[in-house]
Design a protein around this motif. Sequence first.
Motif, short mmCIF file in Angstrom:
data_model
loop_
_atom_site.label_atom_id
_atom_site.label_comp_id
_atom_site.label_asym_id
_atom_site.label_seq_id
_atom_site.Cartn_x
_atom_site.Cartn_y
_atom_site.Cartn_z
N PHE A 141 24.06 6.73 -21.65
CA PHE A 141 22.97 6.66 -20.67
C PHE A 141 21.93 5.61 -21.06
O PHE A 141 21.42 4.87 -20.21
CB PHE A 141 22.31 8.03 -20.54
CG PHE A 141 21.14 8.06 -19.60
CD1 PHE A 141 21.34 7.97 -18.23
CD2 PHE A 141 19.84 8.17 -20.08
CE1 PHE A 141 20.26 7.99 -17.35
CE2 PHE A 141 18.76 8.18 -19.21
CZ PHE A 141 18.97 8.09 -17.85
N PHE A 142 21.60 5.54 -22.35
CA PHE A 142 20.56 4.62 -22.80
C PHE A 142 21.10 3.27 -23.27
O PHE A 142 20.33 2.42 -23.74
CB PHE A 142 19.73 5.26 -23.93
CG PHE A 142 18.83 6.37 -23.46
CD1 PHE A 142 17.70 6.08 -22.70
CD2 PHE A 142 19.12 7.69 -23.75
CE1 PHE A 142 16.87 7.09 -22.26
CE2 PHE A 142 18.29 8.72 -23.32
CZ PHE A 142 17.15 8.41 -22.56
N GLY A 204 28.87 4.34 -4.51
CA GLY A 204 27.51 4.48 -4.01
C GLY A 204 26.49 3.72 -4.86
O GLY A 204 25.56 3.10 -4.33
N THR A 205 26.64 3.78 -6.18
CA THR A 205 25.65 3.15 -7.07
C THR A 205 25.87 1.64 -7.24
O THR A 205 24.99 0.95 -7.74
CB THR A 205 25.67 3.81 -8.46
OG1 THR A 205 26.98 3.64 -9.05
CG2 THR A 205 25.35 5.29 -8.36
N SER A 206 27.05 1.14 -6.85
CA SER A 206 27.35 -0.28 -7.05
C SER A 206 26.41 -1.19 -6.26
O SER A 206 26.27 -2.38 -6.59
CB SER A 206 28.80 -0.59 -6.65
OG SER A 206 29.00 -0.37 -5.26
N LYS A 207 25.77 -0.64 -5.24
CA LYS A 207 24.87 -1.45 -4.41
C LYS A 207 23.46 -1.53 -4.99
O LYS A 207 22.63 -2.30 -4.51
CB LYS A 207 24.82 -0.86 -2.99
CG LYS A 207 26.17 -0.81 -2.29
CD LYS A 207 26.05 -0.19 -0.92
CE LYS A 207 27.40 -0.09 -0.22
NZ LYS A 207 28.34 0.81 -0.91
N LEU A 208 23.17 -0.71 -6.04
CA LEU A 208 21.84 -0.75 -6.65
C LEU A 208 21.64 -2.05 -7.42
O LEU A 208 22.60 -2.62 -7.94
CB LEU A 208 21.66 0.45 -7.58
CG LEU A 208 21.77 1.84 -6.93
CD1 LEU A 208 21.64 2.93 -7.97
CD2 LEU A 208 20.71 2.01 -5.84
N ASP A 210 19.37 -2.50 -10.06
CA ASP A 210 18.73 -2.34 -11.37
C ASP A 210 19.68 -1.56 -12.27
O ASP A 210 20.83 -1.32 -11.90
CB ASP A 210 17.38 -1.64 -11.24
CG ASP A 210 17.47 -0.30 -10.50
OD1 ASP A 210 18.60 0.24 -10.38
OD2 ASP A 210 16.43 0.21 -10.03
N HIS A 211 19.19 -1.13 -13.43
CA HIS A 211 20.07 -0.49 -14.41
C HIS A 211 20.64 0.84 -13.93
O HIS A 211 21.65 1.33 -14.46
CB HIS A 211 19.32 -0.28 -15.73
CG HIS A 211 18.31 0.84 -15.70
ND1 HIS A 211 18.64 2.13 -16.06
CD2 HIS A 211 17.00 0.87 -15.35
CE1 HIS A 211 17.59 2.91 -15.95
NE2 HIS A 211 16.56 2.17 -15.52
N TRP A 212 20.04 1.42 -12.88
CA TRP A 212 20.56 2.69 -12.37
C TRP A 212 21.94 2.51 -11.74
O TRP A 212 22.65 3.49 -11.53
CB TRP A 212 19.60 3.29 -11.34
CG TRP A 212 18.36 3.82 -11.99
CD1 TRP A 212 17.11 3.28 -11.93
CD2 TRP A 212 18.26 4.98 -12.82
NE1 TRP A 212 16.21 4.02 -12.66
CE2 TRP A 212 16.90 5.08 -13.22
CE3 TRP A 212 19.16 5.93 -13.27
CZ2 TRP A 212 16.44 6.10 -14.06
CZ3 TRP A 212 18.71 6.96 -14.10
CH2 TRP A 212 17.37 7.04 -14.48
#
Length: 522
Positions: A141-142, A204-208, A210-212
């Motif tokens: 995560f970090f 879903g997250t591939s479009k973000l 930033d690091h999220w």
Amino acid sequence: MGVEEKESSPQQEVTKTETDDAALAEAIAFEHNLTLKEALKLYPAAIAWSGFVSIGVIMLAFDPQLLGNLYATPQFQSDFGYLYEGSYIISAAWQTGLSMGNPVGQVVGALVAAYPMDLFGRKWTFFACVGLTACLIFIQFFARSLVTLLVGELLGGLVLGCFVVIAPTYASEVCPMAIRGHLTSYVNLCFVIGQLLGNGVTSGTSKLTDHWAYSLPFALQWIWCAIIIPGMFFVPESPWWLVRKGRLEQAEASLKKLASSKVNTKATLAVIIETDRLERELEMGSTYWDCFKGTNLRRTEIAIGVYSTQVLSGIYLINYGTYFFTLAGLKTEDAFYMAIGFLAVGFVATIISWWEIVRFGRRRIFNTGLAIMVVLQLLIGILDCIPNRPAGVQWAESALMLIWNFFYDLSVGPICFIIISEVSATRVRSKSIAIATAVQAIFGIVMTVGIPYTINPDAGNWGGKLGFFFGGLGFLCLIWSWLRVPETWGRTYEELDILFDRKVPARQFKGYVVDGLTSEEI
């Protein structure tokens, strides 16, 4: 030990005045006469707890699927990759290193898991692995560098590798023969579920931006731990493990937790005790070395062979599914959707396989499915050789991969977990499955090293030509499986011990007579 032919119903009970032999005979007849419908009614707790323990396999499949999809995620490529011909990519060397955590973990974790499973039981080993996984997710995560992420993947993989030994072992030891195949093959469905959820999350997250885009998928792994930990204290221990430890009263108590009150647990306990006695009489032992002695050698070979066939026939391409589709020419968004459809097909196919296994047996399904998979891989290779790659070829290759995955999850995928659970002697089951897992994972390491270098545009750039490679390996596996994989459908563990002890050829298992009864009659 003979099999006594007699009628039995799920409600039939043995009184306390009957002899142990009578209880044993009744339990054996009960096993053979029990239908799938009756088993579902009489063993709901066994089904539920087996499914609960198998959540660990969903965790195991979720992690590498995330990683494989992140290689095609723009933000991950930008933060961790380098510029190549106008776009960011993760080098083949780093893809290899990062993806190594899962197969290396399966090698080490599987072999290590067998010891606490035998010392402390299936339940507490599972609990310890879940707790460790929850702690190690923090590293992933970090992680803000490839080195840190590599450490997280390697350490996490060591623990996650234990789940693929724990789940099929537990499933095979808490259920009757009628649903044994369904619960052990459910392990394959858990792989599909984990991969499918991994694809859905990263889609879903591939479009973000930033690091999220990559931190959030890693964080979602904590959900599995949050689901498992509260229920761990109520999981019944394996009655087979308790019998081997001489804790017969606890074994019977565990059987009562796993079955309906209509089941005669004393008779079931008698079968477990007798099977354990027979294996001790046949000197099957309970150490890793015993897996390679006497009749156990053949049984371990079969377990290793069917599990390794998964890798050698091409399953590791799933971890690079999204990336493979982008290299085939699909847009990034289309590649993610195709990868989700890829696993959705696998989900449906695994469920269909539950209908197959009670009608066609293990051997026929495994061999037929593998033969079809070989043909499909060769077709993919041929398509990739078409000059100038006309429009539509990339979709044709992707469609064939979709069909290949359907037949994989209809046959080799789920049937493998049934076979490795059934061919292993009960005294060395955890160790036999661990060895098969470790060998399969070693082949997985080879594929993890090789696949990025074969498909990456800055390396081999093979693309669909990998179909020739996996088609050829699959054909060799098919020859081996035809000669060596026996039919274990409809046999109790005691009968399988006898068949292997008598060195019955693989192709004669189905109709072989055990003390006057054919497989159709028992």
